[in-house]
Enzyme design. Structure first.
Site, mmCIF file in Angstrom:
data_model
loop_
_atom_site.group_PDB
_atom_site.id
_atom_site.type_symbol
_atom_site.label_atom_id
_atom_site.label_comp_id
_atom_site.label_asym_id
_atom_site.label_seq_id
_atom_site.Cartn_x
_atom_site.Cartn_y
_atom_site.Cartn_z
ATOM 1 N N HIS A 98 35.663 45.781 35.990
ATOM 2 C CA HIS A 98 36.069 45.762 34.579
ATOM 3 C C HIS A 98 34.898 45.441 33.652
ATOM 4 C CE1 HIS A 98 36.144 41.541 35.799
ATOM 5 N NE2 HIS A 98 36.184 41.166 34.529
ATOM 6 N N ASP A 100 34.465 43.091 30.338
ATOM 7 C CA ASP A 100 35.260 41.980 29.836
ATOM 8 C C ASP A 100 36.021 42.398 28.579
ATOM 9 O OD1 ASP A 100 34.728 40.078 31.788
ATOM 10 O OD2 ASP A 100 32.750 39.688 30.925
ATOM 11 N N HIS A 253 31.854 44.820 36.243
ATOM 12 C CA HIS A 253 31.611 43.861 37.324
ATOM 13 C C HIS A 253 32.885 43.563 38.081
ATOM 14 C CE1 HIS A 253 32.780 41.601 33.762
ATOM 15 N NE2 HIS A 253 33.187 40.630 34.552
ATOM 16 N N ARG A 268 32.438 29.689 32.352
ATOM 17 C CA ARG A 268 32.169 31.019 31.794
ATOM 18 C C ARG A 268 32.214 30.994 30.277
ATOM 19 N NH1 ARG A 268 35.303 35.152 29.628
ATOM 20 N NH2 ARG A 268 35.160 37.195 30.617
HETATM 21 O O1 LIG Z 1 33.542 34.939 38.716
HETATM 22 C C1 LIG Z 1 32.706 35.822 38.594
HETATM 23 O O2 LIG Z 1 31.735 35.934 39.324
HETATM 24 C C2 LIG Z 1 32.876 36.842 37.514
HETATM 25 C C3 LIG Z 1 34.021 36.487 36.625
HETATM 26 C C4 LIG Z 1 34.444 37.601 35.775
HETATM 27 O O3 LIG Z 1 34.639 38.707 36.193
HETATM 28 C C5 LIG Z 1 34.624 37.342 34.374
HETATM 29 O O4 LIG Z 1 34.416 36.220 33.962
HETATM 30 O O5 LIG Z 1 34.949 38.285 33.658
#
Ligand SMILES: O=C(O)CCC(=O)C(=O)O
Length: 286
Positions: A98, A100, A253, A268
């Site tokens: 996806h 984000d 990702h 995050r």
């Molecule tokens: O946890 C991760 O490595 C990526 C997390 C993820 O895809 C996001 O925060 O959008």
């Protein structure tokens, strides 16, 4: 001027790292400028930064734009509301390709996660360079895609997670009720590099606007499989304290879920383009 950051490429098309990253107060802005140059060039950049504080995390985020306060993940609390906690123990994970929040009208431009708790094995994250995937298309396909737009819808994946009992949280139900979806060009131009990137993902993109369903499905399925070629891929095996920053305008990702029943917790932050820098802003001069 000598550079403050040693950015080492980790692949021919995408991925780089900075070892022993420190955000020294005396040269913060210069470090962040160099980080931005590295990011737009390599699209995903690993900072080995075990000493990075939540304050540093926010400073990095705010350099790139407006840090998001996420509407459905928990966060670090007072003063750190923009630092979201993605914890597998709460059922939160992102094992899907996806961009984000591409279901928003103006999705985040940059995201960064800082590894806090990792499973004893697995839990790698992968990124795909959607600029490289675009470059590798035939000229005929590039012409075909020009001007097309596709719908990005958050309800499908969220409903799926609930249906498969991956999560049972009330907050996911609330998210689904928001009915968030948006139309975006299939090909977007990066505002800094001018490179074109495919802007689709198997998770959120449902269909190409205005095409018969069978044609839309055929084109999207081709593009989804084309962009998952390993030649466009960068994969990171995490250590606690690593931060990865990615350019949400040019990569998709996927955080691989291969570590159950162990815990994986990330901090995050996603960053929106500043209002004053948006192309249609009255302050931007455009
Ligand atoms: O946890 C991760 O490595 C990526 C997390 C993820 O895809 C996001 O925060 O959008």
């Amino acid at each position: 001027m000598s550079s403050l950051l040693k950015v080492k490429p980790l692949g021919p098309r995408i991925g780089a790292e900075v070892r022993d990253f420190k955000l020294a107060a005396s040269s913060k802005t210069d470090i962040l400028k160099e980080l931005e140059v590295g990011l737009v060039k390599h699209e995903a950049i690993v900072l080995h930064a075990p000493d990075l504080s939540p304050e540093d995390h926010l400073d990095i985020a705010k350099y790139f734009g407006e840090a998001e306060v996420h509407t459905y993940y928990p966060n670090l609390g007072k003063g750190f509301e923009q630092i979201t906690i993605i914890d597998s123990k709460l059922g939160d994970r992102a094992d899907m390709w996806h961009h984000d929040e591409s279901f928003l009208p103006s999705p985040p431009i940059v995201t960064m996660t800082h590894a806090q708790v990792l499973p004893p094995f697995g839990g790698d994250t992968c990124w795909i360079s959607m600029t490289s995937a675009y470059d590798a298309l035939s000229e005929k396909m590039k012409q075909y895609l020009e001007g097309l737009q596709a719908w990005h819808d958050m309800n499908g994946p969220m409903t799926d997670a609930l249906r498969h009992n991956v999560v049972t949280h009330e907050r996911y139900v609330q998210v689904i009720q928001k009915e968030q979806r948006h139309l975006h060009p299939l090909v977007k131009v990066h505002p800094i590099t001018g490179r074109k990137a495919l802007y689709i993902s198997p998770t959120y993109t449902t269909h190409i606007d205005g095409l018969p369903v069978s044609e839309s499905n055929a084109i999207l399925n081709f593009l989804f499989s084309h962009c998952q070629d390993v030649n466009f891929l960068f994969r990171h095996r995490w250590s606690v304290g690593d931060m990865v920053i990615w350019d949400n305008r040019s990569v998709i990702h996927n955080a691989i879920l291969d570590y159950k029943p162990h815990q994986r917790r990330m901090h995050r932050v996603s960053v929106f383009q500043r209002q004053s820098e948006k192309p249609n802003s009255i302050n931007s001069g455009n």
